[in-house]
Design an enzyme around this catalytic site. Structure first.
Site, PDB file in Angstrom:
ATOM      1  N   HIS A  49       5.867   0.683  -0.822  1.00 36.93           N
ATOM      2  CA  HIS A  49       5.828   0.988  -2.097  1.00 36.93           C
ATOM      3  C   HIS A  49       4.241   1.080  -2.799  1.00 36.93           C
ATOM      4  O   HIS A  49       3.397   0.288  -2.364  1.00 36.93           O
ATOM      5  CB  HIS A  49       6.691  -0.289  -3.202  1.00 36.93           C
ATOM      6  CG  HIS A  49       6.647  -0.176  -4.378  1.00 36.93           C
ATOM      7  ND1 HIS A  49       7.069   0.994  -5.073  1.00 36.93           N
ATOM      8  CD2 HIS A  49       6.230  -1.102  -5.256  1.00 36.93           C
ATOM      9  CE1 HIS A  49       6.533   0.677  -6.576  1.00 36.93           C
ATOM     10  NE2 HIS A  49       6.295  -0.430  -6.536  1.00 36.93           N
ATOM     11  N   ASN A 104       2.327   4.136  -9.679  1.00 36.05           N
ATOM     12  CA  ASN A 104       3.514   3.673  -9.476  1.00 36.05           C
ATOM     13  C   ASN A 104       4.590   3.854 -10.127  1.00 36.05           C
ATOM     14  O   ASN A 104       4.863   4.270 -11.118  1.00 36.05           O
ATOM     15  CB  ASN A 104       3.457   1.980  -9.843  1.00 36.05           C
ATOM     16  CG  ASN A 104       4.702   1.004  -9.521  1.00 36.05           C
ATOM     17  OD1 ASN A 104       5.625   1.675  -8.954  1.00 36.05           O
ATOM     18  ND2 ASN A 104       4.531  -0.018  -9.606  1.00 36.05           N
ATOM     19  N   CYS A 141      11.561  -1.627  -8.126  1.00 32.58           N
ATOM     20  CA  CYS A 141      10.919  -0.615  -7.201  1.00 32.58           C
ATOM     21  C   CYS A 141      11.429  -0.659  -5.932  1.00 32.58           C
ATOM     22  O   CYS A 141      11.206   0.172  -4.854  1.00 32.58           O
ATOM     23  CB  CYS A 141       9.330  -1.167  -7.305  1.00 32.58           C
ATOM     24  SG  CYS A 141       8.602  -0.972  -9.051  1.00 32.58           S
TER      25      CYS A 141
END
Length: 329
Positions: free
Chosen positions: A254, A284, A114
């Site tokens: 994030h 996500n 990520c």
């Protein structure tokens, strides 16, 4: 001689299909209340069966190039941050180059989980600062729905598909990427892993039957890592640039878990209105989270020239990445 490098164009793409918590209630033992309480997620986007990661990346890249008033043949480097490439090889970046017609661009995929897009910002901006290149395309794109175990309620509720892209170029002195903090702790690799499909554990009928080609995550260990590293990376990039959290116009974290974001906000002592959050709408999206957030913030009028912006992420590896930018558009 070094040059100031920054984002000169951004764009994003989200697949049309929405998967809501109510939809998941019909697929696995979960509930809307359980998901919202633990993650903050209400919806996520899912790629169509005919869409691969390069298709999502292409849509985002076209928008970013238009925003930057840049032609594909002006690109000299294409970096695609992804954990869900179309193929093991050729790279998704090469597939994207061919579709864009960016004949002059070197290409590679970047695997940092990520954190990938912010890693890409670092590599791309430094290649411009050094004078090696003048125009770089950095893309974060994922089709995580293809590697989710839809029988595992602890992970399948978390992830969505999407793509975001940024064109990097030379900007006015004092603007663009002001500082970076990129790091990793490989001892935590086992906490977020796709166990099968590589040279360590090649594909067999047994690995497929065991769902070892899907995301395996130790949520508590990843949470603890993120709770430490996200605020620390923010403080590090501010320290390097000689700024404080009060100088920041927007924090773009994030989008993994709302509780992780809230923890970072508390540790940094930053007001909620200065933090961009879209996890409730998209879930996500791994490497796509940061560029999608930046595009949404720009579209909402939350980014103006001269704003100090922090983008910060953590991911598989385990990795972390922070970037402090003075918005140049």
């Amino acid at each position: 001689m070094t040059y100031a490098a920054g984002i000169i164009g951004i764009g994003s793409y989200l697949p049309e299909k929405n998967l809501t918590n109510q939809d998941l209630e019909k697929m696995v033992d979960t509930s809307d209340a359980w998901i919202v309480e633990r993650t903050g997620i209400r919806n996520r986007h899912i790629a169509a069966p005919e869409q691969a990661t390069s298709d999502l990346a292409y849509e985002a890249a076209v928008k970013a190039l238009a925003d930057a008033d840049t032609k594909p043949e002006e690109l000299e480097l294409i970096i695609v941050a992804t954990e869900t490439p179309d193929y093991k090889y050729p790279s998704t970046a090469c597939l994207l180059q061919a579709r864009l017609g960016a004949k002059e661009a070197a290409c590679f995929d970047l695997s940092a989980g990520c954190s990938g897009f912010v890693y890409g910002l670092g590599i791309g901006s430094q290649s411009i600062a050094s004078g090696l290149y003048q125009k770089v395309l950095v893309v974060g794109a994922e089709t995580l729905s293809r590697i989710v175990d839809w029988t595992d309620r602890n992970t399948c509720v978390l992830f969505g598909d999407g793509a975001g892209a940024a064109v990097l170029g030379r900007v006015e002195e004092g603007y663009g990427i002001l500082s970076l903090d990129l790091g990793a702790d490989g001892t935590g690799g086992k906490h977020l892993i796709q166990p099968a499909g590589g040279s360590r554990n090649p594909a067999t009928h047994a690995t497929v039957d065991a769902h070892d080609h899907t995301i395996h995550m130790d949520g508590q260990d990843v949470f603890k890592f993120a709770a430490r590293k996200m605020p620390a990376a923010c403080k590090k990039v501010l320290q390097k640039a000689g700024l404080s959290i009060d100088d920041v116009a927007l924090l773009v974290p994030h989008q993994a878990n709302l509780r992780i974001i809230e923890n970072a906000m508390a540790r940094l002592k930053i007001d909620r209105e200065k933090v961009w959050i879209n996890i409730d709408r998209h879930g996500n999206m791994s490497a796509a989270c940061i560029p999608v957030c930046l595009t949404e913030a720009r579209d909402a009028g939350r980014l103006k020239k001269g704003d100090n912006v922090i983008a910060v992420a953590f991911g598989a590896g385990l990795t972390w990445a922070g970037a402090l930018l003075k918005w140049a558009k």
